[in-house]
Design a protein around this motif. Sequence first.
Motif, PDB file in Angstrom:
ATOM      1  N   UNK A 235       4.538   1.597   0.725  1.00  0.00           N
ATOM      2  CA  UNK A 235       4.972   0.781  -0.288  1.00  0.00           C
ATOM      3  C   UNK A 235       4.522   1.271  -1.760  1.00  0.00           C
ATOM      4  N   UNK A 236       4.929   2.199  -2.220  1.00  0.00           N
ATOM      5  CA  UNK A 236       4.514   2.585  -3.708  1.00  0.00           C
ATOM      6  C   UNK A 236       5.310   1.668  -4.813  1.00  0.00           C
ATOM      7  N   UNK A 237       4.279   1.186  -5.617  1.00  0.00           N
ATOM      8  CA  UNK A 237       4.700   0.390  -6.584  1.00  0.00           C
ATOM      9  C   UNK A 237       4.843   1.110  -7.992  1.00  0.00           C
ATOM     10  N   UNK A 238       6.096   0.976  -8.490  1.00  0.00           N
ATOM     11  CA  UNK A 238       6.256   1.638  -9.750  1.00  0.00           C
ATOM     12  C   UNK A 238       6.312   0.790 -11.127  1.00  0.00           C
ATOM     13  N   UNK A 239       6.602  -0.549 -10.854  1.00  0.00           N
ATOM     14  CA  UNK A 239       6.999  -1.389 -12.015  1.00  0.00           C
ATOM     15  C   UNK A 239       6.530  -2.847 -11.770  1.00  0.00           C
TER      16      UNK A 239
ATOM     17  N   UNK B 280       9.921   2.502  -0.763  1.00  0.00           N
ATOM     18  CA  UNK B 280       9.194   2.658   0.291  1.00  0.00           C
ATOM     19  C   UNK B 280       9.609   3.730   1.136  1.00  0.00           C
ATOM     20  N   UNK B 281       9.599   3.851   2.537  1.00  0.00           N
ATOM     21  CA  UNK B 281      10.016   5.166   3.314  1.00  0.00           C
ATOM     22  C   UNK B 281      11.438   5.511   2.809  1.00  0.00           C
ATOM     23  N   UNK B 282      11.455   6.844   2.751  1.00  0.00           N
ATOM     24  CA  UNK B 282      12.896   7.321   2.639  1.00  0.00           C
ATOM     25  C   UNK B 282      13.414   6.934   1.161  1.00  0.00           C
TER      26      UNK B 282
ATOM     27  N   UNK C 198      -3.082  11.937  -4.030  1.00  0.00           N
ATOM     28  CA  UNK C 198      -1.973  11.242  -5.157  1.00  0.00           C
ATOM     29  C   UNK C 198      -2.395   9.769  -5.271  1.00  0.00           C
ATOM     30  N   UNK C 199      -2.642   9.171  -4.402  1.00  0.00           N
ATOM     31  CA  UNK C 199      -2.994   7.538  -4.495  1.00  0.00           C
ATOM     32  C   UNK C 199      -4.451   7.283  -4.710  1.00  0.00           C
TER      33      UNK C 199
ATOM     34  N   UNK D 161       0.879  -1.126   0.046  1.00  0.00           N
ATOM     35  CA  UNK D 161       0.067  -0.100  -0.217  1.00  0.00           C
ATOM     36  C   UNK D 161       0.822   1.232   0.144  1.00  0.00           C
ATOM     37  N   UNK D 162       0.674   2.169  -1.066  1.00  0.00           N
ATOM     38  CA  UNK D 162       1.398   3.425  -0.957  1.00  0.00           C
ATOM     39  C   UNK D 162       1.320   4.182   0.109  1.00  0.00           C
ATOM     40  N   UNK D 163      -0.015   4.474   0.403  1.00  0.00           N
ATOM     41  CA  UNK D 163      -0.192   5.344   1.580  1.00  0.00           C
ATOM     42  C   UNK D 163       0.373   4.864   2.944  1.00  0.00           C
ATOM     43  N   UNK D 164       0.391   5.477   3.802  1.00  0.00           N
ATOM     44  CA  UNK D 164       0.600   5.146   5.284  1.00  0.00           C
ATOM     45  C   UNK D 164      -0.573   4.639   6.385  1.00  0.00           C
TER      46      UNK D 164
END
Length: 456
Positions: A225-229, A243-245, A382-383, A30-33
């Motif tokens: 954890x934002x997925x890009x590919x 992920x974070x940072x 954004x998400x 999940x991209x959000x917190x």
Amino acid sequence: MRVVVVGAGLAGLTAAVDLAAAGADVTVLEARGRLGGRMHGVPVSETVVADGGAAYLGVQHTELLAMLDEHRLDLASTDMVGDSTFLVTERRSTTASRVPPLDAVALGGLFDHLEDLVGDVRPDAPWQSPRAEHLDRLTAAQWLVDEIGHDDARTFFPLFVGEMMAAAPAAISALHMAFYLRSGGGIRYLNAFRGGAQQWRVDGGAHLLCEALGRRLGDRIRLSHAVSAVDQDGDDVVVHGTSVGDQAFECRADRVVMAIPPLLAQQIHFRPGLPAPRATAATGRGCAVKVHLSYPTPMWRAQGLSGWSVSTSGPLLSTVDDSPPDESVGVLTGFVTGRAATAFGALSAAEQRGTVLAHARRLFPALPPPTRCTVTDWPSETYSKGCYAALFGPGDWLALGPTLTTPHGRVHWAGTETSLEYFGLMEGAIRSARRVAGELIHGAEPKITARRSVLL
């Protein structure tokens, strides 16, 4: 079987719970917190949380009702007692009716035309409906111009489309409008509180259901954890992201469930590329901003008012009484939709609050200023990229519909926008999750068909 679920909204969490129960090794990214996606709780007092996103349900929403019962979550009635308030061309009136003070014959004619349009749509395959190509190229705004001549009907139409779909008529195809209304149970059901799709809300907020599902999944969920590919070959699939940072990560699995809105899925780089897009340049964001005004109690009730209102100009195109059953706080929920939401989103936070409070004073001049005013701006998220759901613009159903649920090799699709039943609603999200879990549990060996890489 190792499964990565992308998205911890209602669809993703439901699919993950079902798959884990069937023995799959599940990871949810999940991209959000936070959990919940477009189901989000907003504090309106020290002890009460309201629905900042998805909120209402009715008797036809059988999967949702069963899930709420399973998790021992209670329902709160939305039944309202008292007069409605209308602000039509800046003229305020109150009446026992929920119908705005516009020409009744003209409104009846509008709904007759809409019913005829909705009745012609194939709910199982809207892109194969009679006149599908024509209706999918035609905007709902142009349909109105072609079919409806009365000024009062034309005044009411964008309010209706905004309330039902969080859309401006110019942003959606006539086919999408008709399908959405058909998919949701029909115009009368979708538009009704008592006996309709807005009969109840979840006591304490719909987000409580996502929290309950999240507890069942425990540490299988990875937030931020934002997925890009997504890469896949004949053996497995690898999900990449940050992920974070901005720390890079990758998850290897046998299957992936993409349980995110189409505009987000379109941003992900798939290798091999998708044979068809998940969204096009015409696909829009659901234009809904929810505003919550808090009062010490539901004070409007003592004035004989229900809290329900409709205005022909923004920002608050409608309001509804969402106070908790114990009346420990009064909550008016305002909806800013369609073109009004776009204009509202361009304002600063201070300007938004000022316009909302000024509008509330015109609607309910006897009320004191609210003790709290909160704004949930979904188009800017954004998400999420909008709420209630993505808007299918001209040409979208012909372009996207035939491959809406077709797996891309080891990648499967969930989310309310992939459901041909109750599209855009919580019920649709759950039904999409049940479908995709069945695909993975009982499905055949995947095949990859790629034409090109499709990026936003």
